[in-house]
Design an enzyme around this catalytic site. Structure first.
Site, mmCIF file in Angstrom:
data_model
loop_
_atom_site.group_PDB
_atom_site.id
_atom_site.type_symbol
_atom_site.label_atom_id
_atom_site.label_comp_id
_atom_site.label_asym_id
_atom_site.label_seq_id
_atom_site.Cartn_x
_atom_site.Cartn_y
_atom_site.Cartn_z
ATOM 1 N N LYS A 55 1.030 -1.298 0.224
ATOM 2 C CA LYS A 55 0.010 0.047 0.051
ATOM 3 C C LYS A 55 1.244 1.053 0.150
ATOM 4 C CE LYS A 55 -4.095 -1.379 0.660
ATOM 5 N NZ LYS A 55 -4.623 -2.439 1.524
ATOM 6 N N LYS A 115 -6.519 -10.948 -11.137
ATOM 7 C CA LYS A 115 -7.546 -11.089 -10.044
ATOM 8 C C LYS A 115 -8.815 -10.322 -10.171
ATOM 9 C CE LYS A 115 -7.579 -10.305 -5.300
ATOM 10 N NZ LYS A 115 -7.663 -9.902 -4.029
ATOM 11 N N LYS A 175 -9.339 -6.321 -8.892
ATOM 12 C CA LYS A 175 -8.051 -5.263 -9.132
ATOM 13 C C LYS A 175 -8.315 -4.213 -9.741
ATOM 14 C CE LYS A 175 -4.575 -7.762 -7.285
ATOM 15 N NZ LYS A 175 -4.481 -7.922 -5.610
#
Ligand code: TRP
Length: 329
Positions: free
Chosen positions: A111, A194, A197
Site C-alpha cells: 500500500k 484477479k 483489481k
C-alpha cells in the site's frame, strides 16, 4: 458452538470474485457456526477517505450481503463503526504492537508503494484494527482468502502477546478457515490478475444482463488455438475458470472439446459464459434492487446487528480492561 468472523472492506460494489471467494462460503457457514459478518468501513478510510461515498459504500455492501443470502437472524451482521468497543480494543492493542513488525508487513509495504503521498498511520496499524475486529468476538475461524493470511498470523501474535504479557489464557488463536476445494480465485476479464483489481475486469453482482453481456464480449482473447490439445494462454484459461464455476460440467466439457480440436468459437463461448453468469447474478440483483431503497429494513438490520455485536464485544472489552488494570473509582 465455534465462532466464525469475517469482514469486507466497503470500497465499492461486490463482484463475482467476492461472491465465489467469500460470500457463498459465508452463506453456507451460517447454520453451523456462531457467525459474525461485518462491513469494514474504518478500514476503507486508509485508502478511500471520501465523505460523499462513505455511507453509500457501506450501504452497498450491507445490501449486497443480504441480497446474496446472509441472514440477519442467523448471523450477526453489522457495520464496524457502529461498535465503539472495536476502536477501544484497537487503541489498547496498539500499545503492544511494534513499529518494526507493522512496517515490514507485506500488505503495508504494498500500500505504501501504491500511495506514497498518503502513507498514514492507519495504514501502518491496519493489521491491529483487523486483529481488534477478530479478537473482540474471540473468534475461532476467519474465512478469508490467501492474501489475508498475514493478517490472521499477526492477529494470533497479538493475542498470544497479550496472553503472555498479562499471564492469562484469554484470547483464543484464530485460524484462517480452510475452504478446501471451495476456495476459488475468480480471475478478471482483462487477461491477467484477479477480479476486482481494476474496473474493467469486474462483473458486479448488481450488473444488469446487458452490461454483463457487454463486459464478457469485451474480455481479452487471443487468435485461437492452432494445434490440437494445446495449452491455453492465461486469458483463455481465465474464461474457462469462470465457466467452470457458473456452468454445468456438460457445458464445460463441450467447450474443452472444441478447444482441443481447434474448433472453438470465442463468440459462442462468451455467449454461453454471459448467459450462465446472468443466471447466477440475476436473482441476487433482483434482491439488491428490492432492498436498496428499503431504508427501514436496512436500518433494522444494522440496529439488530449492532445490538448483538455490542453485547459480545462489551463482554470482551470489559474483561480486557480488567486484565490490564483499569478500575472504576
Ligand atoms: N482486510 C480485509 C480485506 O481487505 C478486510 C477485513 C477487515 C477483515 N477486518 C477483517 C477480514 C477481519 C477478516 C476479519 O479483505
Amino acid at each position: 458452538m465455534q465462532t466464525v468472523l469475517s469482514g469486507i472492506r466497503s470500497t465499492g460494489n461486490l463482484h463475482l470474485g467476492n461472491y465465489y471467494g467469500a460470500l457463498r462460503n459465508f452463506i453456507k457457514m451460517q447454520d453451523q457456526y456462531n457467525c459474525y459478518f461485518f462491513v469494514a468501513d474504518y478500514h476503507s478510510l486508509t485508502t478511500h477517505p471520501d465523505p460523499k461515498m462513505l455511507h453509500e459504500n457501506v450501504k452497498n455492501v450491507l445490501t449486497e450481503y443480504l441480497a446474496a443470502g446472509l441472514d440477519p437472524e442467523k448471523s450477526t451482521l453489522y457495520v464496524q463503526s457502529d461498535i465503539p468497543e472495536i476502536s477501544e480494543l484497537y487503541l489498547l492493542l496498539n500499545m503492544h504492537a511494534y513499529m518494526g513488525e507493522l512496517a515490514k508487513t507485506p500488505s503495508f509495504k504494498e500500500k505504501a508503494r501504491k500511495q506514497p503521498e498518503n502513507v498514514n498511520a492507519g495504514l501502518l496499524t491496519y493489521p491491529v484494527l483487523q486483529a481488534a475486529d477478530i479478537l473482540i468476538h474471540r473468534a475461532d475461524f476467519v474465512p478469508v482468502g490467501k492474501d489475508q493470511e498475514q493478517h490472521i498470523e499477526l492477529t494470533r501474535k497479538f493475542g498470544r502477546r497479550f496472553n503472555n504479557f498479562y499471564g492469562v489464557e484469554f484470547f483464543p488463536e484464530p485460524q484462517a478457515f480452510n475452504f478446501g476445494t471451495n476456495l476459488i480465485k475468480i480471475p478478471g476479464l482483462d487477461g491477467s490478475g484477479k477480479m476486482g483489481k481494476s474496473e474493467g475486469n469486474c462483473i458486479y453482482l448488481k450488473d444488469d444482463p446487458k452490461t454483463i453481456e457487454k463486459k464478457v464480449k469485451r474480455a481479452l482473447t487471443d487468435q485461437g488455438p492452432t494445434e490440437h490439445n494445446q495449452e491455453k494462454p492465461e486469458c483463455i484459461e481465465n474464461l474457462f475458470t469462470i465457466l467452470r464455476v457458473v456452468s454445468t460440467p456438460e457445458v464445460v466439457g463441450y467447450f474443452e472439446e472444441k478447444w482441443n480440436t481447434c474448433e472453438i468459437r470465442y463468440g459462442d463461448l462468451k455467449k454461453q459464459l454471459a448467459e450462465d453468469i446472468i443466471a447466477v447474478t440475476s436473482p441476487i440483483r433482483e434482491r439488491i434492487l428490492a432492498i436498496e431503497n428499503d431504508n427501514d429494513y436496512l436500518h433494522k438490520v444494522a440496529k439488530l446487528g449492532a445490538e448483538k455485536a455490542r453485547e459480545s464485544a462489551s463482554k470482551t472489552l470489559n474483561a480486557v480492561r480488567e486484565i490490564m488494570g483499569f478500575k472504576a473509582f
